[in-house]
Scaffold this motif. Structure first.
Motif, PDB file in Angstrom:
ATOM      1  N   ALA A   5     -31.780 125.371 104.992  1.00 35.89           N
ATOM      2  CA  ALA A   5     -32.324 124.042 104.695  1.00 35.89           C
ATOM      3  C   ALA A   5     -33.708 123.881 105.315  1.00 35.89           C
ATOM      4  O   ALA A   5     -34.606 123.282 104.710  1.00 35.89           O
ATOM      5  CB  ALA A   5     -31.375 122.956 105.208  1.00 35.89           C
ATOM      6  N   MET A   6     -33.887 124.427 106.505  1.00 31.25           N
ATOM      7  CA  MET A   6     -35.191 124.349 107.159  1.00 31.25           C
ATOM      8  C   MET A   6     -36.229 125.158 106.372  1.00 31.25           C
ATOM      9  O   MET A   6     -37.363 124.698 106.189  1.00 31.25           O
ATOM     10  CB  MET A   6     -35.087 124.874 108.591  1.00 31.25           C
ATOM     11  N   VAL A   7     -35.856 126.315 105.883  1.00 30.10           N
ATOM     12  CA  VAL A   7     -36.774 127.129 105.081  1.00 30.10           C
ATOM     13  C   VAL A   7     -37.103 126.415 103.774  1.00 30.10           C
ATOM     14  O   VAL A   7     -38.268 126.352 103.365  1.00 30.10           O
ATOM     15  CB  VAL A   7     -36.184 128.537 104.818  1.00 30.10           C
ATOM     16  N   ASP A   8     -36.097 125.857 103.118  1.00 30.11           N
ATOM     17  CA  ASP A   8     -36.354 125.104 101.882  1.00 30.11           C
ATOM     18  C   ASP A   8     -37.259 123.900 102.155  1.00 30.11           C
ATOM     19  O   ASP A   8     -38.147 123.588 101.371  1.00 30.11           O
ATOM     20  CB  ASP A   8     -35.041 124.640 101.246  1.00 30.11           C
ATOM     21  N   GLY A   9     -37.040 123.240 103.285  1.00 29.07           N
ATOM     22  CA  GLY A   9     -37.902 122.126 103.663  1.00 29.07           C
ATOM     23  C   GLY A   9     -39.330 122.585 103.905  1.00 29.07           C
ATOM     24  O   GLY A   9     -40.292 121.912 103.518  1.00 29.07           O
ATOM     25  N   ALA A  10     -39.489 123.737 104.562  1.00 33.36           N
ATOM     26  CA  ALA A  10     -40.832 124.283 104.797  1.00 33.36           C
ATOM     27  C   ALA A  10     -41.528 124.601 103.477  1.00 33.36           C
ATOM     28  O   ALA A  10     -42.730 124.336 103.315  1.00 33.36           O
ATOM     29  CB  ALA A  10     -40.748 125.528 105.685  1.00 33.36           C
ATOM     30  N   ARG A  90     -26.865 115.938 103.888  1.00 29.40           N
ATOM     31  CA  ARG A  90     -26.719 114.613 103.288  1.00 29.40           C
ATOM     32  C   ARG A  90     -27.640 114.502 102.073  1.00 29.40           C
ATOM     33  O   ARG A  90     -28.636 115.180 101.980  1.00 29.40           O
ATOM     34  CB  ARG A  90     -27.013 113.520 104.306  1.00 29.40           C
ATOM     35  N   ARG A  91     -27.261 113.641 101.192  1.00 33.82           N
ATOM     36  CA  ARG A  91     -28.085 113.384 100.013  1.00 33.82           C
ATOM     37  C   ARG A  91     -29.039 112.246 100.355  1.00 33.82           C
ATOM     38  O   ARG A  91     -28.616 111.138 100.677  1.00 33.82           O
ATOM     39  CB  ARG A  91     -27.215 113.009  98.823  1.00 33.82           C
ATOM     40  N   ILE A  92     -30.331 112.522 100.281  1.00 34.39           N
ATOM     41  CA  ILE A  92     -31.359 111.529 100.602  1.00 34.39           C
ATOM     42  C   ILE A  92     -31.939 111.040  99.266  1.00 34.39           C
ATOM     43  O   ILE A  92     -32.444 111.855  98.488  1.00 34.39           O
ATOM     44  CB  ILE A  92     -32.470 112.146 101.465  1.00 34.39           C
ATOM     45  N   ALA A 145     -39.697 115.935  95.725  1.00 29.58           N
ATOM     46  CA  ALA A 145     -39.277 116.458  94.418  1.00 29.58           C
ATOM     47  C   ALA A 145     -38.983 117.960  94.506  1.00 29.58           C
ATOM     48  O   ALA A 145     -38.024 118.446  93.895  1.00 29.58           O
ATOM     49  CB  ALA A 145     -40.358 116.182  93.375  1.00 29.58           C
ATOM     50  N   THR A 146     -39.780 118.686  95.271  1.00 23.75           N
ATOM     51  CA  THR A 146     -39.538 120.123  95.455  1.00 23.75           C
ATOM     52  C   THR A 146     -38.229 120.343  96.198  1.00 23.75           C
ATOM     53  O   THR A 146     -37.436 121.224  95.832  1.00 23.75           O
ATOM     54  CB  THR A 146     -40.711 120.769  96.212  1.00 23.75           C
ATOM     55  N   TRP A 147     -37.973 119.542  97.233  1.00 25.16           N
ATOM     56  CA  TRP A 147     -36.707 119.631  97.974  1.00 25.16           C
ATOM     57  C   TRP A 147     -35.530 119.446  97.028  1.00 25.16           C
ATOM     58  O   TRP A 147     -34.567 120.209  97.049  1.00 25.16           O
ATOM     59  CB  TRP A 147     -36.680 118.582  99.083  1.00 25.16           C
ATOM     60  N   ARG A 148     -35.611 118.442  96.174  1.00 25.04           N
ATOM     61  CA  ARG A 148     -34.515 118.167  95.238  1.00 25.04           C
ATOM     62  C   ARG A 148     -34.361 119.305  94.230  1.00 25.04           C
ATOM     63  O   ARG A 148     -33.250 119.612  93.808  1.00 25.04           O
ATOM     64  CB  ARG A 148     -34.730 116.837  94.531  1.00 25.04           C
ATOM     65  N   ARG A 149     -35.463 119.919  93.862  1.00 23.47           N
ATOM     66  CA  ARG A 149     -35.403 121.051  92.924  1.00 23.47           C
ATOM     67  C   ARG A 149     -34.757 122.264  93.584  1.00 23.47           C
ATOM     68  O   ARG A 149     -33.965 122.985  92.960  1.00 23.47           O
ATOM     69  CB  ARG A 149     -36.817 121.378  92.444  1.00 23.47           C
ATOM     70  N   LEU A 150     -35.092 122.491  94.859  1.00 19.87           N
ATOM     71  CA  LEU A 150     -34.524 123.624  95.590  1.00 19.87           C
ATOM     72  C   LEU A 150     -33.059 123.395  95.969  1.00 19.87           C
ATOM     73  O   LEU A 150     -32.290 124.339  96.084  1.00 19.87           O
ATOM     74  CB  LEU A 150     -35.330 123.893  96.870  1.00 19.87           C
ATOM     75  N   ARG A 151     -32.705 122.126  96.162  1.00 17.75           N
ATOM     76  CA  ARG A 151     -31.361 121.759  96.616  1.00 17.75           C
ATOM     77  C   ARG A 151     -30.821 120.629  95.745  1.00 17.75           C
ATOM     78  O   ARG A 151     -30.754 119.489  96.181  1.00 17.75           O
ATOM     79  CB  ARG A 151     -31.396 121.324  98.074  1.00 17.75           C
ATOM     80  N   PRO A 152     -30.452 120.914  94.524  1.00 16.15           N
ATOM     81  CA  PRO A 152     -30.056 119.854  93.590  1.00 16.15           C
ATOM     82  C   PRO A 152     -28.899 118.988  94.088  1.00 16.15           C
ATOM     83  O   PRO A 152     -28.781 117.831  93.699  1.00 16.15           O
ATOM     84  CB  PRO A 152     -29.662 120.607  92.325  1.00 16.15           C
ATOM     85  N   SER A 153     -28.064 119.502  94.954  1.00 12.62           N
ATOM     86  CA  SER A 153     -26.938 118.691  95.435  1.00 12.62           C
ATOM     87  C   SER A 153     -27.327 117.884  96.678  1.00 12.62           C
ATOM     88  O   SER A 153     -26.504 117.133  97.190  1.00 12.62           O
ATOM     89  CB  SER A 153     -25.739 119.587  95.757  1.00 12.62           C
ATOM     90  N   SER A 154     -28.567 118.062  97.162  1.00 11.95           N
ATOM     91  CA  SER A 154     -28.999 117.337  98.369  1.00 11.95           C
ATOM     92  C   SER A 154     -29.778 116.113  98.041  1.00 11.95           C
ATOM     93  O   SER A 154     -30.364 115.957  97.048  1.00 11.95           O
ATOM     94  CB  SER A 154     -29.866 118.231  99.243  1.00 11.95           C
TER      95      SER A 154
END
Length: 154
Positions: A5-10, A90-92, A145-154
């Motif tokens: 998750a930290m890498v996806d956030g980065a 969590r889903r933000i 938007a990138t976070w949501r694309r990388l983690r569709p369930s988040s």
């Protein structure tokens, strides 16, 4: 899970940083305004505080320019990584993500520049605030938007 998750956030933060720069450069083009000198000044102050010699003035000026630009990416990537840790389980909602990412990156950059004595937001005019706020909103929207694309369930 948290490391991923930290890498996806980065990654989201890096994409957001690119968007922030594009919006900033469009503003500079549209208004024919010069680039801000605060990134270089921040890099110079950080070097002073860390007792790092950047070399003779001509080379030091070039190093401050390069370091100032990199600091923006470091801030954006770090803000994204921090968001990744926060949002890992969590889903933000998108508007909350935009606010957390854009506001967090803006607070980190403006706060550090203020603490270093590079700027004083209390003296900023409306156009100064807009020149700072709009690119950070672009950062927040693109990173979220990138976070949501990388983690569709988040």
């Amino acid at each position: 899970m948290r490391a991923a998750a930290m890498v996806d956030g980065a990654i989201a933060g890096a994409v957001g940083s690119a968007a922030l720069n594009v919006v900033t450069y469009l503003d500079m083009t549209a208004r024919a305004r010069a680039a801000s000198t605060t990134p270089e000044a921040t890099a110079g102050r950080l070097a002073d505080v860390a007792h790092v010699d950047l070399g003779p003035e001509k080379e030091a000026a070039n190093r401050r320019t390069g370091l100032g630009s990199m600091l923006g990416y470091v801030t954006g990537i770090a803000a994204g990584a921090a968001f990744g840790l926060l949002a890992a389980r969590r889903r933000i909602p998108l508007p909350v993500g935009v606010t957390l990412l854009g506001g967090g990156a803006m607070a980190a950059s403006d706060g550090s520049m203020t603490l270093l004595g590079v700027t004083d937001p209390r003296t900023w005019r409306r156009t100064d605030w807009l020149s700072d706020l709009v690119p950070h909103l672009a950062y927040g929207l693109t990173a979220a938007a990138t976070w949501r694309r990388l983690r569709p369930s988040s």
